[in-house]
Motif scaffolding. Structure first.
Motif, PDB file in Angstrom:
ATOM      1  N   LEU A 167      -2.457  11.861   6.401  1.00 18.23           N
ATOM      2  CA  LEU A 167      -1.862  10.867   5.512  1.00 18.23           C
ATOM      3  C   LEU A 167      -2.911  10.429   4.497  1.00 18.23           C
ATOM      4  O   LEU A 167      -4.077  10.276   4.856  1.00 18.23           O
ATOM      5  CB  LEU A 167      -1.437   9.626   6.293  1.00 18.23           C
ATOM      6  N   VAL A 168      -2.502  10.230   3.265  1.00 15.00           N
ATOM      7  CA  VAL A 168      -3.382   9.667   2.250  1.00 15.00           C
ATOM      8  C   VAL A 168      -2.822   8.292   1.904  1.00 15.00           C
ATOM      9  O   VAL A 168      -1.650   8.160   1.570  1.00 15.00           O
ATOM     10  CB  VAL A 168      -3.467  10.557   0.991  1.00 15.00           C
ATOM     11  N   VAL A 169      -3.678   7.268   2.016  1.00 13.27           N
ATOM     12  CA  VAL A 169      -3.256   5.881   1.846  1.00 13.27           C
ATOM     13  C   VAL A 169      -4.039   5.276   0.685  1.00 13.27           C
ATOM     14  O   VAL A 169      -5.255   5.438   0.610  1.00 13.27           O
ATOM     15  CB  VAL A 169      -3.516   5.088   3.150  1.00 13.27           C
ATOM     16  N   ARG A 170      -3.321   4.578  -0.197  1.00 11.54           N
ATOM     17  CA  ARG A 170      -3.962   3.937  -1.356  1.00 11.54           C
ATOM     18  C   ARG A 170      -3.666   2.447  -1.353  1.00 11.54           C
ATOM     19  O   ARG A 170      -2.543   2.028  -1.103  1.00 11.54           O
ATOM     20  CB  ARG A 170      -3.444   4.554  -2.646  1.00 11.54           C
ATOM     21  N   SER A 171      -4.695   1.674  -1.695  1.00 10.67           N
ATOM     22  CA  SER A 171      -4.522   0.230  -1.835  1.00 10.67           C
ATOM     23  C   SER A 171      -3.681  -0.038  -3.082  1.00 10.67           C
ATOM     24  O   SER A 171      -3.564   0.826  -3.954  1.00 10.67           O
ATOM     25  CB  SER A 171      -5.880  -0.459  -1.949  1.00 10.67           C
ATOM     26  N   PRO A 172      -3.093  -1.224  -3.197  1.00 11.57           N
ATOM     27  CA  PRO A 172      -2.251  -1.524  -4.366  1.00 11.57           C
ATOM     28  C   PRO A 172      -2.971  -1.351  -5.705  1.00 11.57           C
ATOM     29  O   PRO A 172      -2.359  -0.947  -6.681  1.00 11.57           O
ATOM     30  CB  PRO A 172      -1.844  -2.985  -4.155  1.00 11.57           C
ATOM     31  N   ASP A 173      -4.274  -1.634  -5.748  1.00  9.99           N
ATOM     32  CA  ASP A 173      -5.008  -1.467  -7.011  1.00  9.99           C
ATOM     33  C   ASP A 173      -5.535  -0.048  -7.199  1.00  9.99           C
ATOM     34  O   ASP A 173      -6.114   0.274  -8.235  1.00  9.99           O
ATOM     35  CB  ASP A 173      -6.143  -2.478  -7.130  1.00  9.99           C
ATOM     36  N   TRP A 211       0.861  -1.177   0.000  1.00 13.28           N
ATOM     37  CA  TRP A 211       0.000   0.000   0.000  1.00 13.28           C
ATOM     38  C   TRP A 211       0.902   1.233   0.000  1.00 13.28           C
ATOM     39  O   TRP A 211       2.047   1.175   0.429  1.00 13.28           O
ATOM     40  CB  TRP A 211      -0.896   0.021   1.233  1.00 13.28           C
ATOM     41  N   THR A 212       0.378   2.354  -0.477  1.00 14.65           N
ATOM     42  CA  THR A 212       1.163   3.588  -0.547  1.00 14.65           C
ATOM     43  C   THR A 212       0.601   4.617   0.422  1.00 14.65           C
ATOM     44  O   THR A 212      -0.615   4.841   0.461  1.00 14.65           O
ATOM     45  CB  THR A 212       1.133   4.160  -1.981  1.00 14.65           C
ATOM     46  N   ALA A 213       1.498   5.237   1.179  1.00 14.02           N
ATOM     47  CA  ALA A 213       1.115   6.320   2.084  1.00 14.02           C
ATOM     48  C   ALA A 213       1.842   7.585   1.653  1.00 14.02           C
ATOM     49  O   ALA A 213       3.036   7.544   1.343  1.00 14.02           O
ATOM     50  CB  ALA A 213       1.481   5.978   3.520  1.00 14.02           C
ATOM     51  N   GLN A 214       1.113   8.693   1.615  1.00 12.25           N
ATOM     52  CA  GLN A 214       1.698   9.981   1.247  1.00 12.25           C
ATOM     53  C   GLN A 214       1.310  11.023   2.276  1.00 12.25           C
ATOM     54  O   GLN A 214       0.167  11.050   2.747  1.00 12.25           O
ATOM     55  CB  GLN A 214       1.179  10.454  -0.110  1.00 12.25           C
TER      56      GLN A 214
END
Length: 189
Positions: A90-96, A78-81
């Motif tokens: 924090l903005v977190v995105r799932s792999p898809d 997962w990506t955290a920005q």
């Protein structure tokens, strides 16, 4: 001879006028170029700064807001920005990329934090409040279409709010991931 002098003076005066116009055009061009460069920097710098702070770990990793007021366990891949100039978020995105969570540290008790986060969200169902394994309380609700979950995790001190947005009709498939992130949230006080 007077006509010749007049013509000679006129010939010398022309380049002076032209030079003044050329300088004015060059200055105007430089100012316009600086304005365009400033405008591009205004757009590009926040994007670059945000991407420089993004993380995509290969194993589950603890991640905190920049002000260290809230943290959680970022699942592998997962990506955290950290958004530009926002040390509490924090903005977190799932792999898809179909699930996006915005986690924000707030200086409010969990009930007030949830009420503030839920305000203005159309179609939000009734809130469910539960005690997590960490001992913190979680209040959460889902919109009627199931694409948005609003939650707050905390206690009587600081809390963290979570807005989860799912970009698919199979939103139920992402509920376990949302629950896992909520259960891993910790707040400073």
């Amino acid at each position: 001879m007077t006509a010749r002098r007049t013509r000679a003076r006129a010939a010398h005066a022309e380049p002076r006028r032209r030079r003044g116009g050329t300088i004015a055009i060059a200055v105007a061009g430089a100012v316009a170029g600086l304005a365009m460069l400033s405008g591009a920097a205004y757009v590009v710098v926040p994007l670059v700064a945000t991407n420089l702070t993004s993380r995509t770990p290969t194993v589950d990793t603890p991640v905190a807001t920049a002000n260290l007021a809230a943290s959680f366990l970022l699942p592998a891949r997962w990506t955290a920005q950290h958004p530009f100039l926002r040390d509490d978020e924090l903005v977190v995105r799932s792999p898809d990329g179909r699930l996006v969570l915005t986690i924000t540290a707030v200086a409010r008790p969990v009930d007030a934090a949830f009420a503030a986060a839920a305000a203005g969200t159309a179609g939000l169902g009734s809130a469910v409040t539960e005690i997590l394994g960490s001992g913190l309380r979680s209040s959460h609700a889902t919109t009627a279409d199931g694409h948005t979950v609003i939650a707050a995790v905390g206690g009587d001190g600081d809390s963290a709010t979570v807005t989860a947005s799912v970009d698919t009709d199979d939103a139920a498939a992402y509920r376990p991931a949302i629950a896992r992130v909520l259960a891993s949230i910790r707040v400073a006080r």
